[in-house]
Every structure is written in C-alpha cells, then in structure tokens.
Design a protein around this motif. Structure first.
Motif, PDB file in Angstrom:
ATOM      1  N   ILE A 112       5.763 -14.268  -1.184  1.00  0.00           N
ATOM      2  CA  ILE A 112       6.674 -13.620  -1.934  1.00  0.00           C
ATOM      3  C   ILE A 112       5.897 -13.376  -3.451  1.00  0.00           C
ATOM      4  O   ILE A 112       5.991 -12.386  -4.273  1.00  0.00           O
ATOM      5  N   GLY A 113       5.116 -14.312  -4.007  1.00  0.00           N
ATOM      6  CA  GLY A 113       4.289 -14.358  -5.241  1.00  0.00           C
ATOM      7  C   GLY A 113       3.405 -13.231  -5.021  1.00  0.00           C
ATOM      8  O   GLY A 113       2.934 -12.259  -6.051  1.00  0.00           O
ATOM      9  N   TYR A 114       2.858 -13.177  -3.837  1.00  0.00           N
ATOM     10  CA  TYR A 114       1.667 -12.085  -3.563  1.00  0.00           C
ATOM     11  C   TYR A 114       2.262 -10.503  -3.801  1.00  0.00           C
ATOM     12  O   TYR A 114       1.898  -9.671  -4.344  1.00  0.00           O
ATOM     13  N   SER A 151       1.549  -7.924  -6.671  1.00  0.00           N
ATOM     14  CA  SER A 151       1.355  -6.470  -6.038  1.00  0.00           C
ATOM     15  C   SER A 151       2.121  -5.599  -6.790  1.00  0.00           C
ATOM     16  O   SER A 151       1.446  -4.290  -7.010  1.00  0.00           O
ATOM     17  N   LEU A 152       3.113  -5.781  -6.562  1.00  0.00           N
ATOM     18  CA  LEU A 152       3.992  -4.661  -7.502  1.00  0.00           C
ATOM     19  C   LEU A 152       4.081  -4.582  -8.735  1.00  0.00           C
ATOM     20  O   LEU A 152       4.011  -3.427  -9.301  1.00  0.00           O
ATOM     21  N   ALA A 153       3.765  -5.666  -9.487  1.00  0.00           N
ATOM     22  CA  ALA A 153       3.366  -5.487 -10.976  1.00  0.00           C
ATOM     23  C   ALA A 153       2.265  -4.571 -11.152  1.00  0.00           C
ATOM     24  O   ALA A 153       1.925  -3.861 -12.125  1.00  0.00           O
ATOM     25  N   TYR A 189       0.838  -0.995  -0.043  1.00  0.00           N
ATOM     26  CA  TYR A 189       0.066   0.007   0.033  1.00  0.00           C
ATOM     27  C   TYR A 189       1.099   1.255   0.097  1.00  0.00           C
ATOM     28  O   TYR A 189       0.475   2.204  -0.632  1.00  0.00           O
ATOM     29  N   ILE A 190       1.807   1.250   0.642  1.00  0.00           N
ATOM     30  CA  ILE A 190       2.945   2.405   0.820  1.00  0.00           C
ATOM     31  C   ILE A 190       3.447   2.633  -0.700  1.00  0.00           C
ATOM     32  O   ILE A 190       3.508   3.685  -1.117  1.00  0.00           O
ATOM     33  N   VAL A 191       3.953   1.351  -1.217  1.00  0.00           N
ATOM     34  CA  VAL A 191       4.566   1.789  -2.569  1.00  0.00           C
ATOM     35  C   VAL A 191       3.472   2.140  -3.547  1.00  0.00           C
ATOM     36  O   VAL A 191       3.852   2.944  -4.334  1.00  0.00           O
ATOM     37  N   ASN A 192       2.276   1.681  -3.388  1.00  0.00           N
ATOM     38  CA  ASN A 192       1.179   2.208  -4.325  1.00  0.00           C
ATOM     39  C   ASN A 192       1.061   3.714  -4.178  1.00  0.00           C
ATOM     40  O   ASN A 192       0.708   4.282  -5.374  1.00  0.00           O
ATOM     41  N   ASP A 193       1.108   4.050  -2.922  1.00  0.00           N
ATOM     42  CA  ASP A 193       0.680   5.315  -2.647  1.00  0.00           C
ATOM     43  C   ASP A 193       1.840   6.239  -3.354  1.00  0.00           C
ATOM     44  O   ASP A 193       1.644   7.382  -3.801  1.00  0.00           O
ATOM     45  N   ASP A 218      -6.398  -5.202 -14.749  1.00  0.00           N
ATOM     46  CA  ASP A 218      -6.128  -4.813 -13.516  1.00  0.00           C
ATOM     47  C   ASP A 218      -7.270  -5.538 -12.618  1.00  0.00           C
ATOM     48  O   ASP A 218      -7.094  -5.830 -11.622  1.00  0.00           O
ATOM     49  N   ILE A 219      -8.716  -5.740 -13.246  1.00  0.00           N
ATOM     50  CA  ILE A 219      -9.612  -6.434 -12.389  1.00  0.00           C
ATOM     51  C   ILE A 219      -9.284  -8.106 -12.410  1.00  0.00           C
ATOM     52  O   ILE A 219      -9.370  -8.441 -11.256  1.00  0.00           O
ATOM     53  N   ALA A 220      -8.741  -8.480 -13.256  1.00  0.00           N
ATOM     54  CA  ALA A 220      -8.316  -9.829 -13.273  1.00  0.00           C
ATOM     55  C   ALA A 220      -7.272 -10.002 -12.151  1.00  0.00           C
ATOM     56  O   ALA A 220      -7.063 -10.995 -11.691  1.00  0.00           O
ATOM     57  N   THR A 221      -6.304  -9.068 -12.096  1.00  0.00           N
ATOM     58  CA  THR A 221      -5.162  -8.915 -11.154  1.00  0.00           C
ATOM     59  C   THR A 221      -5.734  -8.673  -9.898  1.00  0.00           C
ATOM     60  O   THR A 221      -5.219  -9.458  -8.659  1.00  0.00           O
TER      61      THR A 221
END
Length: 478
Positions: A294-296, A300-302, A235-239, A314-317
């Motif tokens: 790790i996969g999550y 999430s980063l992708a 969430y922090i990375v996303n923000d 995006d919805i599928a992800t």
C-alpha cells in the motif's frame, strides 16, 4: 456513398483513436487533481456539464491526439473534393470545434454544450433537423451510434459494433472501416512485463541474511507477483497521466495509450484489476507486506501525479521506490533487514536515478526541459555530480558495514569484502558513464538485467561476498 451529401463523423473512437472525455479527465488529474476529482464527483450524473468542466480544467493539445488513419483519409479526401465533412460528437464543443479547424473540416460542428449531451438519439435528432432523414452519411464506432445510422443514408462502421447486422438486414448500406488495433495484447504491452525484472530486488534480504530455504523463498516469490501487479497498475496510471508528454517524446509516443492503439477505458479497467490482484496477494501473505505494498502504491501515485515533475525530488522518490522493494522482500519472507543494507542501497539508487535522467537528457534533441520533467540538457553536469556522490556514499557505507559487528558476524573474511569493493565500484562507475554518453536503456535497472558485462561484474561481486561469508565452503566443502 453520395458525394453531394455531408459526411458526418463521430469523434471519439472514430475520427480519433481516443476519447476526449477520458483524455481531459487524465490531463486534469495531472494538472489539477483536486478540481478534476471534485468536478467528476459533482457532475457524474450530468455528462454534458462534466465534459464542459473537464475541458476547462485541462485544455487538450488537439494537434497531438491520435487520429484513425482510415477515417482521417476518408475525411480529408472528401474535404479536398469540396464535400462538407462535419464532426458530430458527444464531446464538448470547446474541444470539437478546434479539432475540426485543425484538420480543415467544416466549421459547422455538432457537440455537447454543457447543458445537452449530444449522444445517441439526441445526436440523431440534431442531424435529422439539420439535413433531413437520409440526408447525410455517418461514421461511428459504438452501439450509441445505432440510432444515428438508422436515419443516415450510409452507415460507416468503425471496428466491430454489435447490432450493425440488423442495419444491413433492413436494407441499410453498411461500410466497414478499421478501428483500434491494439486490443488486449496492447494492454499487456502497457503493463510493461519487461519491468517486472526490477522486482528481483525483493530477493536481496534473503541473500544478505543467507536464508536459502523454501519457507523463506516461496513467500518472497508470491511477493514478487504482488509487486509486479502493483507496479503494472501504476505504470498504466503513469502512462494515462503522461499522454501529452509521451506524444512529444521520440520513443514513448509509440506507447499503447499515447498512440491510441489501446482505448483509455480498457487501460483503466486493466489497471484496476491489477491493483486488486496486488492487494489480494499481499493480504494473503501477511499484514506487514500488505502495508508495504500500500505504501509503495501511494508513493508511486504521488510520484506520477506530482513528484516526478520536481527537480531532485523525483530522483529521491525513485530511490525510495527501489528501496521499498527491498523492504517488501524482507516483509514477505519474514527476514530481518539490516539498517546498513537500507543505508547502502539508497545512494546506489540515487546514482541510478541520476543515470536514468542523464540518459534521457543525452538522447534529447534540444536544450528544452524534458516533457513532464524538471530537467534540461544544461542539468547534465549536476546530475553527474549527484550520481558520483551516490556512488561514493554507497562504497563508503559498504566499507563501514564490512568492519561493523554485524558485518563481521555474517562475513568473517573482511579482506574479501574489501576486495568486493573493486568490482562493485567498477559496476557503479560504469553505469554512470554509460548514462552520461547515452549508451543505456531509459531504465537503468532494466538495462542492468540485460547487460552481459554488467551482470558478470555483479556475479564477481556476489561471489566474493559469498566467499567472505564462508558459503562456498559450506555448500561445496573445503
């Protein structure tokens, strides 16, 4: 302070509540991650060159950068009375000059130029060469500004800075101005602890397998801790990647990093510590769960870097990320997860992903594409149709599971499973309808956990499934 002398303002953390180097770094990661990483690694020891290259990779929306109200008021009042107000920053000149123009300050700026990093002693020397010692007032916010304050007439200190007591002891006039207000409390807000409720999905394999024992529950609870830390780090990375888009959003513009309430650097440290915590707890549980975490995090980063800007992908992800939580619960508790469960929940989460976008578009104020997303209001009907397909797919798969050998073994009273389809359909259709009319939170899972009527419908569904499994009779007799 003397109004006849120029007022010189530092930029990062002083005039602005943010740092333009870090702003450019995260904007670059969002737009061209490989070029940004390449420039960062190549010029790590050459800050002036690094700032110039990052500024070229990702030009910033200067008008959106959060300003410090106290310093901005001082600057604008000074400029209004005819005083020269000058920006002097270690940020690149290509960013500082437009910032000065944006706020009507002096066109004369002092900044890094790709070769020379205008910081600390270098900045002090440049200002003394231009105005003479004690020929200007200076506002700054860090220990790097101590050499500049030492040669200024008046030292304007933004926030708390170690070493400024010595200035006052030497007879320097020190004026305190307020700095960023968020602190670590703001960093906690950026972690979005209210979103941790999503990780209740890790309990689904335990419930579906009827494994209600502490040996299964306790590892899953630790798994929830790990996933909460992992999710908060993302969430922090996303923000940080979404700073510009959030500043254009009617509600997200109040987020800690977008508003400047919390420094970007503090967010980076917090995110890294959370990632270490997540991976450490996961490794302590078992290798399978660590692989899922790790996969999550990679997925999430992708999503944050690229996939969330791609229509439908995006919805599928999003659906995949929710489904991974269920797989994680099975891995943490060493529970076998039914393929039927995974096939069932994926279309459910497809529907909820559509609900998320429907809500955003319904609450949007115009037909333009959402900032940082691939959808506009004309896409609402398509999202409604895909959400409806997700609902239908989930119900059909649930029915097929109820008549499968595995379903009959776990839920002998098949007719009760069919009866459970009614409240299940009610809940799913209701979620889509609420999204269509914009009567939801921006996150449907968080909304679902606070929606009393929806929770009641889910409890009815779960009770019927427990009845079909014979669990009520086992627990209470009869």
């Amino acid at each position: 302070m003397s109004d006849s002398k120029p007022l010189v303002l530092d930029v990062d953390g002083t005039f602005l509540k943010t740092d333009m180097l870090l702003e450019a770094f995260w904007a670059g990661l969002g737009r061209n991650p490989w070029a940004t990483l390449r420039a960062s690694l190549r010029h790590f020891r050459q800050p002036a060159r690094l700032k110039a290259e990052l500024a070229a990779i990702a030009p910033l929306r200067i008008d959106l950068l959060p300003v410090n109200p106290a310093v901005a008021e001082l600057a604008l009042n000074g400029a209004a009375t005819g005083r020269e107000v000058i920006l002097a920053s270690a940020s690149d000149a290509s960013q500082v000059a437009p910032l000065a123009a944006q706020y009507g300050l002096s066109p004369r700026v002092f900044a890094s130029d790709g070769s020379h990093n205008l910081k600390a002693g270098a900045k002090a020397a440049a200002l003394v060469a231009a105005f003479g010692e004690r020929g200007f007032d200076y506002a700054g916010n860090s220990t790097a500004d101590l050499p500049v304050w030492a040669v200024a007439e008046n030292a304007l200190v933004v926030g708390r800075v170690r070493g400024t007591d010595a200035l006052a002891g030497q007879g320097q006039n020190v004026v305190a101005l307020p700095g960023a207000e968020g602190g670590w409390r703001g960093a906690l807000v950026a972690m979005r602890p209210h979103q941790w409720v999503k990780n209740i999905l890790l309990l689904l394999p335990l419930i579906a397998a009827h494994r209600f024992d502490l040996a299964t529950l306790i590892p899953i609870l630790w798994g929830i801790v790990a996933f909460s830390a992992a999710a908060s780090s993302i969430y922090i990375v996303n923000d940080l990647l979404d700073l510009e888009a959030d500043r254009l959003h009617p509600k997200k513009n109040r987020r800690p990093f977008a508003s400047g309430a919390v420094p970007i650097g503090r967010g980076m440290v917090t995110g890294a510590l959370l990632a270490v915590l997540a991976l450490g707890v996961a490794a302590a549980l078992n290798p399978g769960f660590l692989a899922v975490v790790i996969g999550y995090m990679i997925t999430s980063l992708a999503y944050s870097l690229k996939l969330k800007r791609m229509r439908w992908v995006d919805i599928a992800t999003l659906a995949t990320l929710y489904t991974i939580r269920v797989v994680a619960g099975a891995a943490a508790g060493q529970v076998d997860v039914s393929i039927y469960m995974l096939i069932f929940i994926f279309p459910v989460f497809i529907a909820l992903g559509c609900v998320k976008r429907l809500t955003e578009l319904t609450l949007a104020t115009n037909d333009e594409r959402l900032p940082g997303r691939g959808y506009g209001r004309p896409d609402r009907e398509d999202l409604l149709h895909v959400g409806g397909l997700g609902v239908c797919g989930a119900l059909v798969i649930f029915f097929l599971y109820s008549v499968s050998d595995q379903g009959r073994a776990l839920y002998p009273d098949t007719w009760l499973m069919w009866l459970a389809l009614i409240p299940m359909a009610w809940w799913l259709v209701r979620m889509v309808v609420l999204g269509w009319f914009g009567q939801q939170d921006y996150d449907p899972i968080v909304f679902a956990m606070k929606d009393k009527l929806g929770l009641g419908i889910l409890m009815i569904t779960l009770s019927l499934m427990f009845w079909a499994a014979g669990l009520w009779a086992d627990w209470f007799g009869g």
